[in-house]
Design a protein around this motif. Sequence first.
Motif, PDB file in Angstrom:
ATOM      1  N   UNK A 176      12.855  46.755  -8.327  1.00 21.30           N
ATOM      2  CA  UNK A 176      11.975  47.763  -7.722  1.00 21.30           C
ATOM      3  C   UNK A 176      12.069  49.005  -8.601  1.00 21.30           C
ATOM      4  N   UNK A 177      10.914  49.440  -9.118  1.00 19.62           N
ATOM      5  CA  UNK A 177      10.872  50.541 -10.078  1.00 19.62           C
ATOM      6  C   UNK A 177       9.812  51.555  -9.663  1.00 19.62           C
ATOM      7  N   UNK A 178      10.168  52.829  -9.749  1.00 17.10           N
ATOM      8  CA  UNK A 178       9.216  53.930  -9.565  1.00 17.10           C
ATOM      9  C   UNK A 178       8.870  54.484 -10.947  1.00 17.10           C
ATOM     10  N   UNK A 216       8.674  58.854 -11.588  1.00 16.04           N
ATOM     11  CA  UNK A 216       9.810  59.766 -11.401  1.00 16.04           C
ATOM     12  C   UNK A 216       9.794  60.877 -12.452  1.00 16.04           C
ATOM     13  N   UNK A 217      10.003  62.130 -12.036  1.00 17.40           N
ATOM     14  CA  UNK A 217      10.028  63.230 -13.006  1.00 17.40           C
ATOM     15  C   UNK A 217      11.221  63.111 -13.945  1.00 17.40           C
ATOM     16  N   UNK A 218      11.006  63.413 -15.214  1.00 13.79           N
ATOM     17  CA  UNK A 218      12.087  63.346 -16.195  1.00 13.79           C
ATOM     18  C   UNK A 218      12.968  64.588 -16.176  1.00 13.79           C
ATOM     19  N   UNK A 219      12.447  65.683 -15.641  1.00 14.88           N
ATOM     20  CA  UNK A 219      13.226  66.923 -15.520  1.00 14.88           C
ATOM     21  C   UNK A 219      13.577  67.118 -14.049  1.00 14.88           C
ATOM     22  N   UNK A 220      14.797  66.774 -13.679  1.00 11.49           N
ATOM     23  CA  UNK A 220      15.221  66.838 -12.276  1.00 11.49           C
ATOM     24  C   UNK A 220      15.261  68.266 -11.744  1.00 11.49           C
ATOM     25  N   UNK A 232      10.591  55.780 -15.659  1.00 12.90           N
ATOM     26  CA  UNK A 232      11.024  54.787 -14.675  1.00 12.90           C
ATOM     27  C   UNK A 232      12.300  55.212 -13.966  1.00 12.90           C
ATOM     28  N   UNK A 233      12.317  54.974 -12.653  1.00 13.81           N
ATOM     29  CA  UNK A 233      13.505  55.159 -11.820  1.00 13.81           C
ATOM     30  C   UNK A 233      13.746  53.819 -11.130  1.00 13.81           C
ATOM     31  N   UNK A 234      14.879  53.191 -11.428  1.00 12.21           N
ATOM     32  CA  UNK A 234      15.183  51.872 -10.860  1.00 12.21           C
ATOM     33  C   UNK A 234      15.801  52.022  -9.468  1.00 12.21           C
ATOM     34  N   UNK A 235      15.152  51.400  -8.493  1.00 12.73           N
ATOM     35  CA  UNK A 235      15.652  51.403  -7.121  1.00 12.73           C
ATOM     36  C   UNK A 235      16.399  50.121  -6.756  1.00 12.73           C
ATOM     37  N   UNK A 236      16.216  49.061  -7.554  1.00 12.64           N
ATOM     38  CA  UNK A 236      16.857  47.778  -7.221  1.00 12.64           C
ATOM     39  C   UNK A 236      16.804  46.854  -8.422  1.00 12.64           C
ATOM     40  N   UNK A 244      19.295  53.995  -9.978  1.00 17.72           N
ATOM     41  CA  UNK A 244      19.300  55.306 -10.635  1.00 17.72           C
ATOM     42  C   UNK A 244      19.688  56.464  -9.729  1.00 17.72           C
ATOM     43  N   UNK A 245      19.978  56.182  -8.454  1.00 18.80           N
ATOM     44  CA  UNK A 245      20.605  57.223  -7.635  1.00 18.80           C
ATOM     45  C   UNK A 245      22.016  57.505  -8.150  1.00 18.80           C
ATOM     46  N   UNK A 246      22.599  56.582  -8.869  1.00 22.99           N
ATOM     47  CA  UNK A 246      23.924  56.791  -9.454  1.00 22.99           C
ATOM     48  C   UNK A 246      23.922  58.032 -10.338  1.00 22.99           C
ATOM     49  N   UNK A 247      22.906  58.175 -11.166  1.00 21.69           N
ATOM     50  CA  UNK A 247      22.789  59.358 -12.004  1.00 21.69           C
ATOM     51  C   UNK A 247      22.269  60.563 -11.254  1.00 21.69           C
ATOM     52  N   UNK A 248      21.336  60.331 -10.340  1.00 21.84           N
ATOM     53  CA  UNK A 248      20.712  61.423  -9.587  1.00 21.84           C
ATOM     54  C   UNK A 248      21.742  62.215  -8.778  1.00 21.84           C
ATOM     55  N   UNK A 249      22.707  61.495  -8.164  1.00 19.86           N
ATOM     56  CA  UNK A 249      23.706  62.150  -7.309  1.00 19.86           C
ATOM     57  C   UNK A 249      25.012  62.456  -8.045  1.00 19.86           C
ATOM     58  N   UNK A 250      25.037  62.279  -9.346  1.00 27.06           N
ATOM     59  CA  UNK A 250      26.290  62.408 -10.095  1.00 27.06           C
ATOM     60  C   UNK A 250      26.953  63.771  -9.922  1.00 27.06           C
ATOM     61  N   UNK A 251      26.173  64.830  -9.747  1.00 23.28           N
ATOM     62  CA  UNK A 251      26.740  66.163  -9.620  1.00 23.28           C
ATOM     63  C   UNK A 251      26.947  66.624  -8.190  1.00 23.28           C
TER      64      UNK A 251
END
Length: 214
Positions: free
Chosen positions: A55-57, A60-64, A82-86, A128-135
């Motif tokens: 599952x891919x979006x 997704x914005x490249x600048x969070x 691309x943002x991988x959801x699954x 890709x929530x792994x990177x999104x929530x890293x901080x």
Amino acid sequence: MKLWSETFRDGGLIPAEYAFAELDPVSRVRLAGNRNPHLAWDEVPNGTESLALFCIDPDAPQDASLANREDQALPLTAPRGDFYHWSLLDLPPSMRSIAAGEFSSGITPRGKAAGTGTRLQLRQGINDYTGWFAGDPDMAGDYYGYDGPCPPWNDERIHHYIFRLYALDVPRLALSERFTGQQAHAAMYGHILDEAQLVVAYSLNPELALTLKK
């Protein structure tokens, strides 16, 4: 191959029950059901040794730093990727469906474990929530398996979610225990016999969400 779902129709809207977050009239957004959707398929080609599901979006914005800001909208023209959801691998050729909620039901802070799901022989990558929530100290971790849509609520673009199934000529892709969706896609190169997909839309921008329901 043919791919379909009882959860949504191709080109339609994914229900909030299957998203990571949903609209809230008071707080803008709130956590949602986060269930994986039902998916079923047929006409798997001869010679298939395994199946792979993603599952891919692609919106997704490249600048969070532009996401979810009170002072400005996230422009329609902002760079996307691309943002991988699954990423779900090693599905046997005889397997023909996945039940709704079989691999994900509810939010798991810091991410679900690698073996989450009723079919433990299957491998799931980190999404890709792994990177999104890293901080984020409350949410940081490895997010294995499915975690649903949560597009920025200030985004001027409607997000699309591609559920894509691949038939492969190998029983198992050469990947480490911890792998990303991007790495899984690269490992499939030269092994794809066929593919099928469904595309659905979702938005947490209140104005866009209304247009989707019309």
